[in-house]
Scaffold this active site. Structure first.
Site, PDB file in Angstrom:
ATOM      1  N   HIS A 298       0.849  -1.183   0.000  1.00  0.00           N
ATOM      2  CA  HIS A 298       0.000   0.000   0.000  1.00  0.00           C
ATOM      3  C   HIS A 298       0.890   1.239   0.000  1.00  0.00           C
ATOM      4  O   HIS A 298       0.653   2.176  -0.739  1.00  0.00           O
ATOM      5  CB  HIS A 298      -0.928  -0.002   1.221  1.00  0.00           C
ATOM      6  CG  HIS A 298      -1.895   1.140   1.231  1.00  0.00           C
ATOM      7  ND1 HIS A 298      -2.921   1.261   2.155  1.00  0.00           N
ATOM      8  CD2 HIS A 298      -2.006   2.246   0.452  1.00  0.00           C
ATOM      9  CE1 HIS A 298      -3.616   2.362   1.920  1.00  0.00           C
ATOM     10  NE2 HIS A 298      -3.074   2.985   0.905  1.00  0.00           N
TER      11      HIS A 298
ATOM     12  N   HIS B 265       3.330  10.689   0.678  1.00  0.00           N
ATOM     13  CA  HIS B 265       4.257  10.156   1.687  1.00  0.00           C
ATOM     14  C   HIS B 265       5.734  10.269   1.301  1.00  0.00           C
ATOM     15  O   HIS B 265       6.564  10.659   2.119  1.00  0.00           O
ATOM     16  CB  HIS B 265       3.921   8.689   1.971  1.00  0.00           C
ATOM     17  CG  HIS B 265       2.537   8.459   2.454  1.00  0.00           C
ATOM     18  ND1 HIS B 265       2.125   8.804   3.725  1.00  0.00           N
ATOM     19  CD2 HIS B 265       1.443   7.918   1.842  1.00  0.00           C
ATOM     20  CE1 HIS B 265       0.853   8.490   3.881  1.00  0.00           C
ATOM     21  NE2 HIS B 265       0.408   7.951   2.754  1.00  0.00           N
TER      22      HIS B 265
ATOM     23  N   GLU C  95       1.098   7.924  -3.890  1.00  0.00           N
ATOM     24  CA  GLU C  95       1.838   7.565  -2.672  1.00  0.00           C
ATOM     25  C   GLU C  95       3.099   8.415  -2.519  1.00  0.00           C
ATOM     26  O   GLU C  95       3.469   8.802  -1.413  1.00  0.00           O
ATOM     27  CB  GLU C  95       2.185   6.076  -2.692  1.00  0.00           C
ATOM     28  CG  GLU C  95       0.998   5.160  -2.441  1.00  0.00           C
ATOM     29  CD  GLU C  95       0.400   5.349  -1.051  1.00  0.00           C
ATOM     30  OE1 GLU C  95       1.142   5.251  -0.064  1.00  0.00           O
ATOM     31  OE2 GLU C  95      -0.816   5.618  -0.960  1.00  0.00           O
TER      32      GLU C  95
END
Length: 225
Positions: free
Chosen positions: A58, A115, A111
């Site tokens: 993920h 992040h 992502e």
């Protein structure tokens, strides 16, 4: 005069906090793997009729002990697929697919933006994705659970400790389990397994410093669908 000085200090502190968050101050990494059947069952957006039957990435999330959901969406470089080698891209399609749709690149870009930019002072874009794949390749959660006779089932339920124990035995570190509640059946579904890594994303550490279980109720049996 005092009021203006106080207002200035408050404003300066606010700017300081914004600077810290935008540049990505963090303590450790959460390496999060998801179980696609649960993702598809809850989200109901998967394009493939039969989700992948193995844990996939993920994300790799730089996090703080005080608030594991932060930092997020920091100032950093834009995602560019050409920054990743062709060999790594092929690997990521296996370890880090977009289980909800067919656009893997869009998933990786999201992502990275949310992040990866927050740890860019530690990991370049290439290193961020390369290290994530290496983490995924280090331990096969699906096989670890299978070897402990924990396999997907429509009816069999497990205790939190039943699932966490064989993973801890294999990795020598305490993992974190996250669940999603199926509103249709009011059942806790195993959704994610989290490994924790130190600041440099090299050494795996225990996920036991007050990390939230985020939906996995230790007192409720868990379905592994």
């Amino acid at each position: 005069m005092l009021k203006s000085s106080f207002a200035f200090l408050v404003l300066a502190f606010a700017f300081f906090l914004c600077f810290i968050m935008s540049t990505g101050s963090y303590d450790y990494f959460q390496f999060v793997q998801q179980w696609p059947p649960t993702t598809c069952r809850i989200r109901k957006k998967c394009s493939k009729p039969r989700p992948l039957q193995n844990f996939t990435i993920h994300g790799l999330w730089p996090s703080n002990y005080s608030n594991p959901t932060m930092p997020s969406k920091c100032l950093g470089s834009q995602f560019k697929e050409e920054n990743l080698s062709p060999k790594l891209l092929l690997k990521l399609k296996r370890s880090w697919p977009n289980v909800e749709g067919g656009n893997d690149t869009r998933f990786w870009e999201g992502e990275w933006k949310k992040h990866g930019t927050c740890s860019e002072q530690t990991l370049t874009q290439m290193q961020y994705f390369q290290r994530s794949h290496e983490m995924w390749n280090s331990f096969n959660i699906t096989e670890i659970l299978k070897n402990a006779s924990i396999v997907p089932s429509a009816t069999q339920k497990w205790k939190y400790s039943d699932i966490a124990a064989p993973i801890k035995t294999a990795t020598k570190r305490t993992p974190l389990l996250r669940c999603k509640r199926d509103p249709a059946t009011n059942t806790e579904l195993l959704h994610e397994v989290v490994f924790c890594y130190g600041y440099n994303a090299i050494k795996q550490i225990d996920c036991n410093r007050g990390y939230p279980t985020a939906g996995c109720n230790n007192q409720v049996d868990i379905l592994f669908p």
